[in-house]
Design a protein around this motif. Structure first.
Motif, short mmCIF file in Angstrom:
data_model
loop_
_atom_site.label_atom_id
_atom_site.label_comp_id
_atom_site.label_asym_id
_atom_site.label_seq_id
_atom_site.Cartn_x
_atom_site.Cartn_y
_atom_site.Cartn_z
N ASP A 231 13.40 4.34 -9.74
CA ASP A 231 14.80 4.61 -9.40
C ASP A 231 14.90 5.26 -8.03
O ASP A 231 14.17 6.20 -7.72
CB ASP A 231 15.42 5.56 -10.44
N GLY A 232 15.78 4.74 -7.21
CA GLY A 232 16.02 5.31 -5.90
C GLY A 232 15.06 4.85 -4.81
O GLY A 232 15.26 5.15 -3.64
N ALA A 233 14.00 4.14 -5.18
CA ALA A 233 13.03 3.68 -4.18
C ALA A 233 13.61 2.51 -3.40
O ALA A 233 14.17 1.58 -3.97
CB ALA A 233 11.72 3.25 -4.86
N LEU A 234 13.46 2.59 -2.08
CA LEU A 234 13.94 1.54 -1.19
C LEU A 234 12.81 0.73 -0.58
O LEU A 234 13.04 -0.33 -0.01
CB LEU A 234 14.78 2.16 -0.05
N ILE A 235 11.57 1.25 -0.69
CA ILE A 235 10.41 0.64 -0.04
C ILE A 235 9.15 0.94 -0.83
O ILE A 235 9.02 2.00 -1.46
CB ILE A 235 10.27 1.15 1.41
N GLU A 236 8.21 0.01 -0.78
CA GLU A 236 6.86 0.19 -1.32
C GLU A 236 5.91 -0.55 -0.38
O GLU A 236 6.25 -1.63 0.11
CB GLU A 236 6.76 -0.37 -2.74
N VAL A 237 4.77 0.04 -0.09
CA VAL A 237 3.79 -0.59 0.80
C VAL A 237 2.39 -0.47 0.22
O VAL A 237 2.04 0.54 -0.39
CB VAL A 237 3.81 0.01 2.24
N GLU A 238 1.60 -1.52 0.43
CA GLU A 238 0.19 -1.51 0.05
C GLU A 238 -0.62 -2.11 1.20
O GLU A 238 -0.05 -2.76 2.08
CB GLU A 238 -0.06 -2.28 -1.24
N ALA A 239 -1.93 -1.87 1.17
CA ALA A 239 -2.75 -2.35 2.27
C ALA A 239 -4.14 -2.74 1.79
O ALA A 239 -4.60 -2.31 0.73
CB ALA A 239 -2.88 -1.29 3.35
N ILE A 240 -4.79 -3.54 2.61
CA ILE A 240 -6.20 -3.85 2.48
C ILE A 240 -6.84 -3.39 3.78
O ILE A 240 -6.37 -3.74 4.87
CB ILE A 240 -6.47 -5.34 2.25
N ALA A 241 -7.88 -2.59 3.67
CA ALA A 241 -8.59 -2.09 4.86
C ALA A 241 -10.06 -2.45 4.74
O ALA A 241 -10.57 -2.69 3.64
CB ALA A 241 -8.42 -0.57 4.97
N GLN A 242 -10.73 -2.47 5.87
CA GLN A 242 -12.17 -2.70 5.89
C GLN A 242 -12.83 -1.50 6.56
O GLN A 242 -12.57 -1.22 7.74
CB GLN A 242 -12.54 -3.99 6.63
N ARG A 243 -13.65 -0.82 5.78
CA ARG A 243 -14.38 0.33 6.31
C ARG A 243 -15.40 -0.12 7.33
O ARG A 243 -16.07 -1.14 7.12
CB ARG A 243 -15.11 1.07 5.20
#
Length: 141
Positions: free
Chosen positions: A128-140
């Motif tokens: 509720d109330g969330a306008l954005i969500e982000v996820e990522a893939i990174a390489q160490r």
């Protein structure tokens, strides 16, 4: 990194052993997910919402939420030994296409050229109330 093996997977012809991250060994209330999972040198984050230290979605509209969600993403990556420069792919969900410009402004403050590959989707979110969500893939490194 303090990781524990949890099983084997095959990814693009490579035999990798996923490992449990520090964060997922911390008992958390909420949905059954890990903040991040590692497979070889790859770090996969779960979607990060704009939750403040109190666990609530921050006030202030898309500008404030974009900054907080990206800061939360960077914190999850940092816990796994990564920086924004290690990110190769970002997926973002916005609840309104009109939020694109504000998200891009915040995104440029957190990521520099060459920018990660990115997909941005307009969709409803579960929180509720969330306008954005982000996820990522990174390489160490």
């Amino acid at each position: 990194m303090d990781h524990q093996p949890i099983g084997d997977i095959l990814l693009d012809g490579l035999h990798l052993k996923p490992v449990a991250t520090k964060q997922e060994r911390i008992i958390m209330s909420g949905p059954p997910l890990s903040p991040a999972r590692c497979a070889g040198s790859l770090v996969f984050t779960s979607g990060q919402l704009a939750r403040g230290d109190d666990g609530k979605i921050v006030a202030g509209g898309i500008e404030a939420q974009a900054e907080q969600a990206l800061a939360n993403l960077i914190a999850v990556l940092a816990a796994e030994g990564c920086t924004a420069a290690d990110v190769v792919k970002v997926t973002a969900w916005l609840t309104d296409a009109r939020f694109g410009a504000a998200f891009n402004a915040a995104y440029r403050r957190h990521f520099g050229a060459p920018f990660p590959a990115r997909s941005t989707v307009v969709s409803a979110l579960l929180a509720d109330g969330a306008l954005i969500e982000v996820e990522a893939i990174a390489q160490r490194a």
